[in-house]
Design a protein around this motif. Structure first.
Motif, PDB file in Angstrom:
ATOM      1  N   LEU A   1      30.986  34.988  39.798  1.00  0.00           N
ATOM      2  CA  LEU A   1      31.667  33.913  40.513  1.00  0.00           C
ATOM      3  C   LEU A   1      31.428  32.570  39.848  1.00  0.00           C
ATOM      4  N   VAL A   2      30.177  32.287  39.458  1.00  0.00           N
ATOM      5  CA  VAL A   2      29.849  31.014  38.816  1.00  0.00           C
ATOM      6  C   VAL A   2      30.587  30.881  37.488  1.00  0.00           C
ATOM      7  N   TYR A   3      30.604  31.947  36.692  1.00  0.00           N
ATOM      8  CA  TYR A   3      31.285  31.889  35.395  1.00  0.00           C
ATOM      9  C   TYR A   3      32.770  31.582  35.574  1.00  0.00           C
ATOM     10  N   TYR A   4      33.416  32.267  36.494  1.00  0.00           N
ATOM     11  CA  TYR A   4      34.859  32.070  36.688  1.00  0.00           C
ATOM     12  C   TYR A   4      35.155  30.649  37.171  1.00  0.00           C
ATOM     13  N   LEU A   5      34.430  30.193  38.194  1.00  0.00           N
ATOM     14  CA  LEU A   5      34.713  28.868  38.756  1.00  0.00           C
ATOM     15  C   LEU A   5      34.405  27.768  37.750  1.00  0.00           C
ATOM     16  N   GLN A   6      33.294  27.894  37.016  1.00  0.00           N
ATOM     17  CA  GLN A   6      32.939  26.859  36.051  1.00  0.00           C
ATOM     18  C   GLN A   6      33.938  26.819  34.903  1.00  0.00           C
ATOM     19  N   THR A   7      34.381  27.979  34.452  1.00  0.00           N
ATOM     20  CA  THR A   7      35.346  28.021  33.361  1.00  0.00           C
ATOM     21  C   THR A   7      36.677  27.404  33.776  1.00  0.00           C
ATOM     22  N   ARG A   8      37.134  27.746  34.975  1.00  0.00           N
ATOM     23  CA  ARG A   8      38.384  27.164  35.451  1.00  0.00           C
ATOM     24  C   ARG A   8      38.243  25.672  35.704  1.00  0.00           C
ATOM     25  N   ALA A   9      37.067  25.239  36.133  1.00  0.00           N
ATOM     26  CA  ALA A   9      36.872  23.820  36.458  1.00  0.00           C
ATOM     27  C   ALA A   9      36.996  22.932  35.227  1.00  0.00           C
ATOM     28  N   VAL A  10      36.624  23.459  34.056  1.00  0.00           N
ATOM     29  CA  VAL A  10      36.716  22.656  32.832  1.00  0.00           C
ATOM     30  C   VAL A  10      38.008  22.923  32.077  1.00  0.00           C
ATOM     31  N   GLY A  11      38.935  23.624  32.704  1.00  0.00           N
ATOM     32  CA  GLY A  11      40.243  23.818  32.107  1.00  0.00           C
ATOM     33  C   GLY A  11      40.322  24.882  31.041  1.00  0.00           C
ATOM     34  N   ARG A  12      39.422  25.871  31.085  1.00  0.00           N
ATOM     35  CA  ARG A  12      39.450  26.940  30.101  1.00  0.00           C
ATOM     36  C   ARG A  12      39.910  28.245  30.739  1.00  0.00           C
ATOM     37  N   VAL A  13      40.317  29.168  29.892  1.00  0.00           N
ATOM     38  CA  VAL A  13      40.757  30.478  30.354  1.00  0.00           C
ATOM     39  C   VAL A  13      39.544  31.411  30.399  1.00  0.00           C
ATOM     40  N   PRO A  14      39.207  31.983  31.564  1.00  0.00           N
ATOM     41  CA  PRO A  14      38.075  32.915  31.621  1.00  0.00           C
ATOM     42  C   PRO A  14      38.287  34.112  30.711  1.00  0.00           C
ATOM     43  N   ASN A  15      37.217  34.573  30.122  1.00  0.00           N
ATOM     44  CA  ASN A  15      37.265  35.724  29.234  1.00  0.00           C
ATOM     45  C   ASN A  15      37.407  36.992  30.074  1.00  0.00           C
ATOM     46  N   VAL A  16      38.531  37.653  29.965  1.00  0.00           N
ATOM     47  CA  VAL A  16      38.830  38.811  30.803  1.00  0.00           C
ATOM     48  C   VAL A  16      37.883  39.965  30.491  1.00  0.00           C
ATOM     49  N   ARG A  17      37.563  40.172  29.221  1.00  0.00           N
ATOM     50  CA  ARG A  17      36.655  41.257  28.856  1.00  0.00           C
ATOM     51  C   ARG A  17      35.276  41.052  29.466  1.00  0.00           C
ATOM     52  N   LEU A  18      34.807  39.810  29.470  1.00  0.00           N
ATOM     53  CA  LEU A  18      33.506  39.521  30.065  1.00  0.00           C
ATOM     54  C   LEU A  18      33.529  39.790  31.562  1.00  0.00           C
ATOM     55  N   ILE A  19      34.571  39.336  32.233  1.00  0.00           N
ATOM     56  CA  ILE A  19      34.665  39.535  33.678  1.00  0.00           C
ATOM     57  C   ILE A  19      34.742  41.017  34.011  1.00  0.00           C
ATOM     58  N   ARG A  20      35.500  41.767  33.235  1.00  0.00           N
ATOM     59  CA  ARG A  20      35.608  43.202  33.499  1.00  0.00           C
ATOM     60  C   ARG A  20      34.287  43.924  33.232  1.00  0.00           C
ATOM     61  N   GLY A  21      33.555  43.474  32.214  1.00  0.00           N
ATOM     62  CA  GLY A  21      32.250  44.068  31.958  1.00  0.00           C
ATOM     63  C   GLY A  21      31.282  43.808  33.095  1.00  0.00           C
ATOM     64  N   MET A  22      31.242  42.562  33.594  1.00  0.00           N
ATOM     65  CA  MET A  22      30.376  42.242  34.721  1.00  0.00           C
ATOM     66  C   MET A  22      30.829  42.967  35.980  1.00  0.00           C
ATOM     67  N   ALA A  23      32.153  43.115  36.141  1.00  0.00           N
ATOM     68  CA  ALA A  23      32.676  43.841  37.304  1.00  0.00           C
ATOM     69  C   ALA A  23      32.260  45.306  37.267  1.00  0.00           C
ATOM     70  N   ALA A  24      32.189  45.880  36.070  1.00  0.00           N
ATOM     71  CA  ALA A  24      31.747  47.272  35.954  1.00  0.00           C
ATOM     72  C   ALA A  24      30.282  47.410  36.366  1.00  0.00           C
ATOM     73  N   VAL A  25      29.450  46.460  35.928  1.00  0.00           N
ATOM     74  CA  VAL A  25      28.040  46.474  36.344  1.00  0.00           C
ATOM     75  C   VAL A  25      27.931  46.312  37.855  1.00  0.00           C
ATOM     76  N   LEU A  26      28.719  45.393  38.415  1.00  0.00           N
ATOM     77  CA  LEU A  26      28.693  45.162  39.857  1.00  0.00           C
ATOM     78  C   LEU A  26      29.149  46.399  40.621  1.00  0.00           C
ATOM     79  N   ALA A  27      30.191  47.072  40.142  1.00  0.00           N
ATOM     80  CA  ALA A  27      30.686  48.264  40.827  1.00  0.00           C
ATOM     81  C   ALA A  27      29.632  49.366  40.830  1.00  0.00           C
ATOM     82  N   ALA A  28      28.946  49.553  39.691  1.00  0.00           N
ATOM     83  CA  ALA A  28      27.915  50.586  39.622  1.00  0.00           C
ATOM     84  C   ALA A  28      26.758  50.281  40.566  1.00  0.00           C
ATOM     85  N   ALA A  29      26.297  49.028  40.548  1.00  0.00           N
ATOM     86  CA  ALA A  29      25.189  48.642  41.423  1.00  0.00           C
ATOM     87  C   ALA A  29      25.587  48.741  42.888  1.00  0.00           C
TER      88      ALA A  29
END
Length: 422
Positions: free
Chosen positions: A235-263
Protein backbone atom coordinates in the motif's frame (compact mmCIF):
# COMPACT_ATOMS: atom_id res chain seq x y z
CA UNK A 1 9.57 30.93 -37.08
CA UNK A 2 9.19 28.01 -34.70
CA UNK A 3 9.00 24.55 -36.16
CA UNK A 4 6.16 22.11 -35.68
CA UNK A 5 8.32 20.00 -33.42
CA UNK A 6 9.20 23.00 -31.20
CA UNK A 7 5.56 24.09 -30.93
CA UNK A 8 4.49 20.55 -30.07
CA UNK A 9 7.24 20.12 -27.51
CA UNK A 10 6.75 23.46 -25.71
CA UNK A 11 3.64 22.53 -23.71
CA UNK A 12 5.22 19.25 -22.63
CA UNK A 13 8.36 20.98 -21.37
CA UNK A 14 6.25 23.50 -19.48
CA UNK A 15 4.56 20.72 -17.60
CA UNK A 16 7.74 18.68 -17.18
CA UNK A 17 10.02 18.05 -14.22
CA UNK A 18 9.88 21.57 -12.73
CA UNK A 19 6.09 21.75 -12.60
CA UNK A 20 5.94 18.15 -11.36
CA UNK A 21 8.38 18.97 -8.56
CA UNK A 22 6.31 22.04 -7.64
CA UNK A 23 3.13 19.94 -7.43
CA UNK A 24 4.93 17.35 -5.35
CA UNK A 25 6.13 20.03 -2.93
CA UNK A 26 2.59 21.38 -2.55
CA UNK A 27 1.22 17.90 -1.93
CA UNK A 28 3.95 17.15 0.56
CA UNK A 29 3.37 20.41 2.44
CA UNK A 30 -0.37 19.72 2.60
CA UNK A 31 0.31 16.17 3.81
CA UNK A 32 2.64 17.38 6.56
CA UNK A 33 0.15 20.06 7.60
CA UNK A 34 -2.70 17.53 7.79
CA UNK A 35 -0.74 15.13 9.98
CA UNK A 36 0.48 17.95 12.22
CA UNK A 37 -3.10 19.23 12.48
CA UNK A 38 -4.31 15.82 13.68
CA UNK A 39 -1.58 15.76 16.31
CA UNK A 40 -2.45 19.26 17.51
CA UNK A 41 -6.14 18.37 17.68
CA UNK A 42 -5.45 15.29 19.80
CA UNK A 43 -2.81 16.80 22.10
CA UNK A 44 -5.50 17.41 24.72
CA UNK A 45 -6.13 13.65 25.00
CA UNK A 46 -2.42 13.08 25.59
CA UNK A 47 -2.38 15.75 28.29
CA UNK A 48 -5.40 14.22 30.04
CA UNK A 49 -3.68 10.83 30.16
CA UNK A 50 -0.46 12.38 31.52
CA UNK A 51 -2.23 14.51 34.12
CA UNK A 52 -5.08 12.23 35.23
CA UNK A 53 -3.60 8.80 34.70
CA UNK A 54 -5.57 5.75 33.63
CA UNK A 55 -8.82 7.11 35.05
CA UNK A 56 -9.54 8.69 31.66
CA UNK A 57 -9.63 5.22 30.05
CA UNK A 58 -12.16 2.39 30.33
CA UNK A 59 -9.62 -0.13 31.64
CA UNK A 60 -9.90 -1.30 35.24
CA UNK A 61 -8.19 -3.78 37.55
CA UNK A 62 -10.60 -6.43 36.22
CA UNK A 63 -10.23 -5.27 32.59
CA UNK A 64 -6.52 -4.40 32.53
CA UNK A 65 -5.96 -4.21 28.77
CA UNK A 66 -7.77 -2.40 26.00
CA UNK A 67 -7.26 -0.47 22.77
CA UNK A 68 -3.68 0.59 23.49
CA UNK A 69 -2.52 -3.01 23.95
CA UNK A 70 -4.35 -3.98 20.76
CA UNK A 71 -2.57 -1.20 18.87
CA UNK A 72 0.70 -2.21 20.51
CA UNK A 73 0.62 -5.78 19.17
CA UNK A 74 -0.72 -4.47 15.84
CA UNK A 75 2.30 -2.21 15.29
CA UNK A 76 4.76 -4.81 16.57
CA UNK A 77 3.31 -7.09 13.90
CA UNK A 78 3.66 -4.42 11.23
CA UNK A 79 7.28 -3.94 12.22
CA UNK A 80 8.18 -7.63 12.24
CA UNK A 81 6.33 -8.26 8.98
CA UNK A 82 7.98 -5.34 7.20
CA UNK A 83 11.42 -6.47 8.35
CA UNK A 84 10.80 -10.05 7.24
CA UNK A 85 9.82 -8.75 3.80
CA UNK A 86 13.08 -6.78 3.64
CA UNK A 87 14.86 -10.04 4.47
CA UNK A 88 13.62 -11.48 1.18
CA UNK A 89 15.88 -8.89 -0.43
CA UNK A 90 18.96 -8.74 1.72
CA UNK A 91 19.05 -12.31 3.08
CA UNK A 92 17.47 -14.47 0.40
CA UNK A 93 18.63 -12.44 -2.60
CA UNK A 94 15.19 -11.64 -4.04
CA UNK A 95 16.37 -8.31 -5.40
CA UNK A 96 13.18 -7.77 -7.40
CA UNK A 97 11.83 -6.40 -4.10
CA UNK A 98 14.82 -4.10 -3.48
CA UNK A 99 12.78 -1.03 -4.39
CA UNK A 100 10.80 -1.47 -1.16
CA UNK A 101 13.74 -2.69 0.93
CA UNK A 102 14.59 0.68 2.47
CA UNK A 103 10.91 1.51 2.96
CA UNK A 104 10.47 -1.84 4.72
CA UNK A 105 13.31 -1.13 7.14
CA UNK A 106 12.09 2.39 7.89
CA UNK A 107 8.52 1.12 8.34
CA UNK A 108 9.81 -1.50 10.76
CA UNK A 109 11.64 1.13 12.85
CA UNK A 110 8.74 3.61 12.94
CA UNK A 111 6.16 0.90 13.66
CA UNK A 112 8.25 -0.36 16.55
CA UNK A 113 8.49 3.16 17.97
CA UNK A 114 4.73 3.63 17.73
CA UNK A 115 4.16 0.22 19.36
CA UNK A 116 6.39 1.14 22.31
CA UNK A 117 4.62 4.48 22.66
CA UNK A 118 1.28 2.69 22.95
CA UNK A 119 2.44 0.17 25.52
CA UNK A 120 4.24 2.95 27.41
CA UNK A 121 1.02 4.92 27.76
CA UNK A 122 -0.76 1.76 28.88
CA UNK A 123 1.59 1.52 31.87
CA UNK A 124 0.11 3.00 34.99
CA UNK A 125 3.54 4.16 36.22
CA UNK A 126 5.91 5.32 33.48
CA UNK A 127 8.90 5.49 35.76
CA UNK A 128 8.72 1.74 36.39
CA UNK A 129 9.29 0.89 32.74
CA UNK A 130 13.13 0.86 32.95
CA UNK A 131 12.95 -1.65 35.81
CA UNK A 132 12.41 -4.36 33.19
CA UNK A 133 15.99 -3.69 32.06
CA UNK A 134 17.43 -3.53 35.57
CA UNK A 135 15.83 -6.75 36.74
CA UNK A 136 15.84 -9.99 34.78
CA UNK A 137 14.23 -13.37 35.35
CA UNK A 138 14.82 -16.15 32.86
CA UNK A 139 11.24 -17.52 33.15
CA UNK A 140 9.60 -14.17 32.36
CA UNK A 141 8.69 -13.66 28.67
CA UNK A 142 8.55 -9.92 29.31
CA UNK A 143 12.14 -9.86 30.56
CA UNK A 144 13.31 -11.55 27.39
CA UNK A 145 11.03 -9.46 25.20
CA UNK A 146 12.37 -6.08 26.33
CA UNK A 147 15.92 -7.14 25.53
CA UNK A 148 14.88 -8.56 22.18
CA UNK A 149 13.23 -5.24 21.33
CA UNK A 150 16.43 -3.28 22.00
CA UNK A 151 18.56 -5.63 19.90
CA UNK A 152 15.96 -5.61 17.14
CA UNK A 153 15.75 -1.81 16.94
CA UNK A 154 19.54 -1.46 16.92
CA UNK A 155 19.79 -4.04 14.12
CA UNK A 156 17.10 -2.25 12.06
CA UNK A 157 18.87 1.10 12.36
CA UNK A 158 22.20 -0.44 11.37
CA UNK A 159 20.71 -2.20 8.35
CA UNK A 160 18.84 0.90 7.17
CA UNK A 161 22.04 2.94 7.50
CA UNK A 162 23.86 0.48 5.27
CA UNK A 163 21.03 0.48 2.71
CA UNK A 164 21.07 4.28 2.51
CA UNK A 165 24.86 4.37 2.14
CA UNK A 166 24.57 1.93 -0.77
CA UNK A 167 21.83 4.03 -2.37
CA UNK A 168 23.96 7.18 -2.02
CA UNK A 169 26.95 5.35 -3.55
CA UNK A 170 28.98 5.83 -0.38
CA UNK A 171 29.49 2.10 -0.14
CA UNK A 172 29.85 -0.53 -2.84
CA UNK A 173 26.77 -2.58 -3.58
CA UNK A 174 28.63 -5.83 -3.00
CA UNK A 175 29.98 -4.80 0.40
CA UNK A 176 26.69 -3.25 1.49
CA UNK A 177 24.65 -6.30 0.54
CA UNK A 178 27.12 -8.58 2.27
CA UNK A 179 26.80 -6.71 5.57
CA UNK A 180 23.03 -6.41 5.22
CA UNK A 181 22.86 -10.15 4.60
CA UNK A 182 24.78 -10.75 7.82
CA UNK A 183 22.54 -8.42 9.83
CA UNK A 184 19.41 -9.79 8.20
CA UNK A 185 20.44 -13.36 8.95
CA UNK A 186 20.74 -12.40 12.61
CA UNK A 187 17.50 -10.42 12.48
CA UNK A 188 15.23 -13.08 10.93
CA UNK A 189 15.24 -15.45 13.93
CA UNK A 190 15.25 -12.43 16.23
CA UNK A 191 12.07 -11.08 14.58
CA UNK A 192 10.36 -14.47 14.39
CA UNK A 193 11.20 -15.99 17.76
CA UNK A 194 12.05 -12.90 19.78
CA UNK A 195 10.00 -9.93 18.66
CA UNK A 196 6.60 -11.02 17.42
CA UNK A 197 6.77 -14.64 18.45
CA UNK A 198 7.81 -13.37 21.87
CA UNK A 199 4.88 -10.97 21.93
CA UNK A 200 2.58 -13.90 21.24
CA UNK A 201 4.28 -15.81 24.04
CA UNK A 202 3.32 -13.09 26.52
CA UNK A 203 -0.31 -13.96 25.78
CA UNK A 204 0.20 -17.71 25.32
CA UNK A 205 1.49 -18.32 28.87
CA UNK A 206 -1.61 -16.80 30.52
CA UNK A 207 -3.41 -19.98 31.58
CA UNK A 208 -6.43 -18.20 33.07
CA UNK A 209 -7.63 -16.72 29.77
CA UNK A 210 -9.32 -18.78 27.10
CA UNK A 211 -7.98 -18.69 23.50
CA UNK A 212 -4.62 -17.35 24.72
CA UNK A 213 -2.98 -20.30 26.41
CA UNK A 214 -1.35 -22.64 23.88
CA UNK A 215 1.68 -23.27 21.71
CA UNK A 216 0.02 -22.25 18.45
CA UNK A 217 -0.50 -18.63 19.52
CA UNK A 218 3.08 -17.37 18.87
CA UNK A 219 3.02 -19.00 15.41
CA UNK A 220 -0.23 -17.23 14.56
CA UNK A 221 1.33 -13.94 15.64
CA UNK A 222 4.31 -14.42 13.32
CA UNK A 223 2.23 -15.36 10.27
CA UNK A 224 -0.19 -12.48 10.77
CA UNK A 225 2.83 -10.19 11.09
CA UNK A 226 4.03 -11.24 7.64
CA UNK A 227 0.51 -10.65 6.29
CA UNK A 228 0.16 -7.17 7.76
CA UNK A 229 3.72 -6.07 6.96
CA UNK A 230 3.48 -7.14 3.31
CA UNK A 231 0.08 -5.47 2.90
CA UNK A 232 1.41 -2.26 4.48
CA UNK A 233 4.43 -2.06 2.17
CA UNK A 234 2.39 -2.79 -0.94
CA UNK A 235 0.00 0.00 0.00
CA UNK A 236 2.78 2.45 0.91
CA UNK A 237 4.69 1.75 -2.32
CA UNK A 238 1.62 2.29 -4.51
CA UNK A 239 0.43 5.47 -2.78
CA UNK A 240 3.90 7.02 -2.60
CA UNK A 241 4.63 6.25 -6.24
CA UNK A 242 1.34 7.72 -7.41
CA UNK A 243 1.79 10.76 -5.15
CA UNK A 244 5.01 11.75 -6.92
CA UNK A 245 3.50 11.25 -10.36
CA UNK A 246 5.18 7.97 -11.28
CA UNK A 247 3.78 4.75 -12.68
CA UNK A 248 3.90 1.90 -10.11
CA UNK A 249 5.94 -1.09 -11.20
CA UNK A 250 3.38 -3.77 -12.00
CA UNK A 251 5.86 -6.65 -11.67
CA UNK A 252 6.84 -5.49 -8.19
CA UNK A 253 3.22 -5.17 -7.08
CA UNK A 254 2.36 -8.60 -8.45
CA UNK A 255 5.37 -10.13 -6.72
CA UNK A 256 4.38 -8.60 -3.38
CA UNK A 257 0.77 -9.66 -4.00
CA UNK A 258 1.94 -13.25 -4.48
CA UNK A 259 3.78 -13.14 -1.14
CA UNK A 260 0.70 -11.62 0.51
CA UNK A 261 -1.61 -14.26 -0.98
CA UNK A 262 0.61 -17.10 0.27
CA UNK A 263 0.89 -15.64 3.77
CA UNK A 264 -2.83 -14.89 3.89
CA UNK A 265 -3.66 -18.45 2.84
CA UNK A 266 -1.49 -19.83 5.66
CA UNK A 267 -3.11 -17.38 8.09
CA UNK A 268 -6.57 -18.58 7.06
CA UNK A 269 -5.52 -22.18 7.69
CA UNK A 270 -4.10 -21.36 11.12
CA UNK A 271 -7.25 -19.44 12.02
CA UNK A 272 -9.32 -22.49 11.05
CA UNK A 273 -7.32 -24.76 13.34
CA UNK A 274 -7.20 -22.14 16.08
CA UNK A 275 -10.98 -22.47 16.43
CA UNK A 276 -11.43 -26.09 15.33
CA UNK A 277 -9.23 -27.66 18.02
CA UNK A 278 -10.95 -26.11 21.09
CA UNK A 279 -14.37 -26.79 19.56
CA UNK A 280 -13.55 -30.50 19.05
CA UNK A 281 -11.94 -30.69 22.49
CA UNK A 282 -14.99 -29.03 24.10
CA UNK A 283 -12.70 -26.91 26.27
CA UNK A 284 -15.19 -24.72 28.13
CA UNK A 285 -12.80 -21.79 28.69
CA UNK A 286 -12.04 -21.52 24.99
CA UNK A 287 -15.64 -22.21 23.94
CA UNK A 288 -16.76 -19.35 26.16
CA UNK A 289 -14.43 -16.91 24.38
CA UNK A 290 -15.38 -18.27 20.94
CA UNK A 291 -19.01 -17.64 21.81
CA UNK A 292 -18.21 -14.06 22.78
CA UNK A 293 -16.27 -13.46 19.58
CA UNK A 294 -18.83 -15.06 17.26
CA UNK A 295 -22.11 -14.11 18.92
CA UNK A 296 -21.29 -11.49 21.55
CA UNK A 297 -21.14 -7.70 21.29
CA UNK A 298 -18.12 -7.83 18.96
CA UNK A 299 -19.59 -10.36 16.51
CA UNK A 300 -19.45 -7.81 13.68
CA UNK A 301 -15.73 -7.27 14.26
CA UNK A 302 -15.11 -11.02 13.99
CA UNK A 303 -17.38 -12.06 11.13
CA UNK A 304 -17.48 -8.92 9.00
CA UNK A 305 -14.18 -7.09 9.57
CA UNK A 306 -11.73 -9.85 10.53
CA UNK A 307 -12.93 -12.79 8.43
CA UNK A 308 -14.95 -11.18 5.65
CA UNK A 309 -13.22 -7.92 4.79
CA UNK A 310 -9.80 -8.75 6.21
CA UNK A 311 -9.26 -12.33 5.03
CA UNK A 312 -11.74 -13.96 2.65
CA UNK A 313 -12.36 -11.08 0.23
CA UNK A 314 -8.66 -10.06 -0.09
CA UNK A 315 -7.63 -13.70 -0.53
CA UNK A 316 -10.12 -14.14 -3.37
CA UNK A 317 -8.89 -10.95 -5.03
CA UNK A 318 -5.28 -12.12 -4.78
CA UNK A 319 -5.82 -15.63 -6.18
CA UNK A 320 -8.51 -15.18 -8.86
CA UNK A 321 -6.61 -14.46 -12.11
CA UNK A 322 -9.12 -11.96 -13.47
CA UNK A 323 -8.97 -9.93 -10.25
CA UNK A 324 -5.30 -10.11 -9.28
CA UNK A 325 -4.29 -8.58 -12.64
CA UNK A 326 -6.04 -5.34 -11.68
CA UNK A 327 -3.59 -3.27 -9.66
CA UNK A 328 -6.24 -1.09 -8.03
CA UNK A 329 -8.07 -4.15 -6.69
CA UNK A 330 -4.83 -5.59 -5.32
CA UNK A 331 -4.09 -2.31 -3.53
CA UNK A 332 -7.63 -2.18 -2.14
CA UNK A 333 -7.26 -5.77 -0.94
CA UNK A 334 -4.04 -4.80 0.86
CA UNK A 335 -5.84 -1.96 2.63
CA UNK A 336 -8.60 -4.36 3.70
CA UNK A 337 -5.99 -6.79 5.04
CA UNK A 338 -4.52 -4.08 7.28
CA UNK A 339 -7.96 -3.21 8.65
CA UNK A 340 -8.71 -6.89 9.16
CA UNK A 341 -5.48 -7.49 11.08
CA UNK A 342 -6.33 -4.55 13.34
CA UNK A 343 -9.68 -6.23 14.05
CA UNK A 344 -7.77 -9.44 14.81
CA UNK A 345 -5.73 -7.60 17.42
CA UNK A 346 -8.82 -6.20 19.11
CA UNK A 347 -10.47 -9.63 19.04
CA UNK A 348 -7.36 -11.11 20.63
CA UNK A 349 -7.21 -8.60 23.46
CA UNK A 350 -10.78 -7.71 24.42
CA UNK A 351 -13.04 -10.84 24.37
CA UNK A 352 -10.83 -13.07 26.60
CA UNK A 353 -10.82 -10.35 29.27
CA UNK A 354 -14.59 -9.96 29.45
CA UNK A 355 -15.42 -13.10 31.51
CA UNK A 356 -14.43 -12.89 35.18
CA UNK A 357 -11.46 -14.99 36.27
CA UNK A 358 -13.09 -15.84 39.61
CA UNK A 359 -16.59 -17.31 39.60
CA UNK A 360 -19.12 -14.93 41.07
CA UNK A 361 -17.38 -11.76 39.91
CA UNK A 362 -19.34 -9.56 37.49
CA UNK A 363 -18.59 -9.68 33.79
CA UNK A 364 -16.38 -6.95 32.45
CA UNK A 365 -17.38 -4.45 29.83
CA UNK A 366 -15.07 -2.37 27.69
CA UNK A 367 -15.49 0.45 25.20
CA UNK A 368 -12.56 2.75 24.35
CA UNK A 369 -13.10 6.28 25.62
CA UNK A 370 -12.63 9.41 23.46
CA UNK A 371 -9.32 9.95 25.25
CA UNK A 372 -8.12 6.49 24.20
CA UNK A 373 -9.10 7.15 20.59
CA UNK A 374 -7.50 10.61 20.73
CA UNK A 375 -4.20 9.27 22.05
CA UNK A 376 -4.30 6.54 19.40
CA UNK A 377 -4.81 9.11 16.65
CA UNK A 378 -1.94 11.18 18.07
CA UNK A 379 0.54 8.29 18.00
CA UNK A 380 -0.53 6.96 14.61
CA UNK A 381 -0.44 10.36 12.89
CA UNK A 382 2.87 11.07 14.63
CA UNK A 383 4.35 7.84 13.31
CA UNK A 384 3.14 8.59 9.77
CA UNK A 385 4.55 12.12 10.04
CA UNK A 386 7.97 10.89 11.16
CA UNK A 387 8.01 8.34 8.34
CA UNK A 388 7.08 11.02 5.81
CA UNK A 389 9.71 13.46 7.08
CA UNK A 390 12.48 10.85 7.05
CA UNK A 391 11.40 9.70 3.58
CA UNK A 392 11.61 13.29 2.33
CA UNK A 393 15.05 13.76 3.90
CA UNK A 394 16.67 10.42 3.04
CA UNK A 395 16.54 8.42 -0.22
CA UNK A 396 13.98 5.94 1.08
CA UNK A 397 11.83 5.89 -2.05
CA UNK A 398 14.40 7.11 -4.57
CA UNK A 399 14.23 4.83 -7.62
CA UNK A 400 17.14 3.43 -9.55
CA UNK A 401 17.14 5.44 -12.80
CA UNK A 402 17.80 2.37 -14.91
CA UNK A 403 14.71 0.45 -13.94
CA UNK A 404 12.14 2.95 -12.69
CA UNK A 405 9.39 4.20 -15.03
CA UNK A 406 9.69 7.85 -15.98
CA UNK A 407 7.36 10.42 -14.37
CA UNK A 408 3.89 10.71 -15.80
CA UNK A 409 4.40 14.39 -16.62
CA UNK A 410 7.52 13.59 -18.63
CA UNK A 411 5.76 11.13 -20.91
CA UNK A 412 4.67 12.56 -24.27
CA UNK A 413 0.97 12.48 -24.93
CA UNK A 414 -0.47 10.64 -27.89
CA UNK A 415 -1.25 13.96 -29.58
CA UNK A 416 2.33 15.16 -29.09
CA UNK A 417 3.75 11.94 -30.46
CA UNK A 418 1.57 12.17 -33.54
CA UNK A 419 2.60 15.80 -34.15
CA UNK A 420 6.29 15.01 -33.76
CA UNK A 421 5.95 12.11 -36.18
CA UNK A 422 4.17 14.35 -38.67
Amino acid sequence: MTSTVERATAPVVASGPSSLAARNRRRLTLWFATLAGVMVATTWSVWLRLSQGMSVTDVTSQMPWGAWVAFYIFFVGLSAGAFLLSSLVYVFGMYQFERVGRAALLSAIISMGVALAFIGFDLGRFERGPSTLLHFHWSSPLSWEVRFYLLYIALLIAELTLAIRVQKRRMSVHKGHRWMRILGTIGVPLAIFGVHGGTGTIFAVVKARGMWFGGLFPVIFVVSAIVSGTALLLLVYYLQTRAVGRVPNVRLIRGMAAVLAAALGIDLGLTFYEFLVPILASEHHDLNIIGIQAFGPMWWSFWIVQLGLGMVIPFLVLVIPALKRRTELVVAASALVIVGILAVRFNIVVPPLLPPVIEGYPWNDYLPTPVEWGVSAFFISGGVLVYSLVSAWLPIHDPDPADEPEPLADRPTTQHAEEVTA
